[in-house]
Design an enzyme around this catalytic site. Structure first.
Site, short mmCIF file in Angstrom:
data_model
loop_
_atom_site.label_atom_id
_atom_site.label_comp_id
_atom_site.label_asym_id
_atom_site.label_seq_id
_atom_site.Cartn_x
_atom_site.Cartn_y
_atom_site.Cartn_z
N TYR A 158 40.99 61.07 69.79
CA TYR A 158 40.99 61.62 70.78
C TYR A 158 42.24 61.39 71.47
O TYR A 158 42.67 60.30 71.47
CB TYR A 158 39.88 61.04 71.88
CG TYR A 158 39.55 61.72 73.13
CD1 TYR A 158 38.63 62.76 73.02
CD2 TYR A 158 40.14 61.51 74.09
CE1 TYR A 158 38.48 63.79 74.29
CE2 TYR A 158 39.74 61.97 75.37
CZ TYR A 158 38.95 63.19 75.34
OH TYR A 158 38.67 63.78 76.54
N SER A 198 36.67 57.75 64.98
CA SER A 198 36.53 58.03 66.56
C SER A 198 36.17 59.46 66.64
O SER A 198 35.40 60.29 65.83
CB SER A 198 37.63 57.52 67.35
OG SER A 198 37.16 57.70 68.64
N GLN A 199 37.26 60.31 67.40
CA GLN A 199 36.81 61.80 67.47
C GLN A 199 36.94 62.33 66.22
O GLN A 199 36.36 63.19 65.88
CB GLN A 199 37.96 62.27 68.44
CG GLN A 199 38.13 63.78 68.36
CD GLN A 199 39.07 64.54 69.04
OE1 GLN A 199 38.87 64.96 70.16
NE2 GLN A 199 40.34 64.48 68.66
N ASP A 220 31.62 47.68 70.29
CA ASP A 220 32.49 49.16 70.62
C ASP A 220 31.62 49.65 72.08
O ASP A 220 30.57 50.22 71.74
CB ASP A 220 32.25 50.13 69.22
CG ASP A 220 33.00 51.21 69.62
OD1 ASP A 220 33.68 51.46 70.55
OD2 ASP A 220 33.32 51.92 68.39
N HIS A 228 36.36 48.91 69.59
CA HIS A 228 36.45 50.29 68.81
C HIS A 228 37.59 50.62 67.82
O HIS A 228 37.57 51.55 67.28
CB HIS A 228 36.89 51.40 70.29
CG HIS A 228 36.63 52.69 69.71
ND1 HIS A 228 35.65 53.37 68.99
CD2 HIS A 228 37.63 53.76 69.62
CE1 HIS A 228 35.97 54.60 68.53
NE2 HIS A 228 37.03 55.09 69.10
#
Length: 323
Positions: A92, A186-187, A272, A302
């Site tokens: 992200y 992540s994203q 996370d 994360h």
């Protein structure tokens, strides 16, 4: 941050009901059919870089709406025949960055295609792909852009770009189109899930601490962005909850995981707060591919396993690409 979510035993069996609307498959079939009405027009321009072990190409191809999307293709230097490929998606706010940050897979002997994320690329790594589509009022960020209608939602464009990225990678003559894996953190992990559910002939998928999963739980469990953007939008737009979560159901990693056909390697971090572990396990536990594996990092946030997870991927993905 101590453990805040379900226990590990509970996580291993946490499997919320899928939220896919009745027209989920038709929605995505129509979206991709419309995208393919535009010529892919994948162009690979050699980049003059001071490396002897890799060759780098600046990539442009047509994504959603025929909009130009950028990427990098990094190849082992001097190869003469097609090699398997790893297509990677970015976290992200980041973009494709600079070529020297993407040497790991080429060093292992694979083609490495890195997709730029439209409209992003000003947080952590630079991007070069604009998003020419506007939206109705939204919270700062990307999570609520067009959230009033799935046809307008930002990630409809991103997921379509991501499927076309696989097609662009396969268009290069030095890529073995029959042996392609997808990955991202992540994203990028959430995008990986979407592509795994939309592209039926991948060899492997490796979503790392994936975002964009189990939206309703995530939006009510963590105060951390980007999921917090959803809650902030609903704080202002009182009464729109059901429409918002209906839109998000077309983009939920759980629903794509249930349609995956490739082996999957996940990772989750139990501290996370950005992508709570239950949301990651929700997608993992719905994975429909012939194999699924989960790496758990008990005391990490994360960042997950970071280089340790990269090492796991460097053992696991080649086994599926070379087999």
């Amino acid at each position: 941050m101590p453990h805040f979510d379900l226990s590990l035993d509970e996580l291993r069996v946490y499997k919320p009901a899928p939220t896919a609307p009745d027209d989920f498959d038709a929605f995505w079939e129509k979206t991709l059919t419309e995208a393919r009405e535009h010529d892919l027009d994948a162009r690979f321009e050699p980049v003059d870089v001071p490396y002897t072990a890799v060759d780098v190409f600046d990539v442009t191809y047509a994504g959603f709406g025929g909009h130009p999307v950028k990427g990098w293709l990094v190849l082992p230097a001097g190869i003469e025949g097609p090699v398997p490929a790893v297509v990677e998606y970015i976290g992200y706010s980041g973009g494709r960055g600079l070529p020297h940050t993407h040497l790991r897979w080429a060093a292992a002997g694979f083609a490495h295609f890195v997709m730029d994320t439209r409209g992003q690329g000003s947080g952590g790594s630079v991007g070069h792909t604009p998003d020419p589509v506007g939206s109705a009022p939204s919270v700062s960020g990307f999570m609520t852009r067009g959230i009033q209608d799935p046809h307008d939602y930002y990630y409809r464009r991103v997921y379509t770009d991501a499927v076309r990225a696989v097609e662009a990678a396969r268009a290069h003559p030095l890529v073995d189109a029959s042996r392609v894996a997808v990955t991202g953190g992540s994203q990028g992990g959430g995008i990986t899930l979407a592509v795994a559910g939309l592209v039926p002939d991948l060899r492997a998928a490796a979503p790392d601490v994936p975002f964009l999963c189990d939206f309703r739980r995530a939006a009510t469990l963590t105060e951390r962005h980007p999921y917090r953007e959803i809650a902030l939008y609903l704080k202002a737009h009182i009464g729109e909850d059901e429409q918002v979560f209906r839109t998000l159901s077309y983009f939920d990693g759980i629903n794509f995981a249930a349609r995956a056909t490739a082996p999957g390697l996940f990772s989750a971090a139990l501290e996370d707060l950005t992508c709570p572990p239950s949301t990651v396990f929700a997608a993992h536990n719905h994975w429909a591919g012939p194999e699924r594996a989960m790496e758990v990092y008990a005391f990490n946030d994360h960042e997950g396993g970071g280089p340790y997870q990269h090492a796991v991927q460097l053992r696991w993905i080649p086994g599926h690409l070379r087999g």
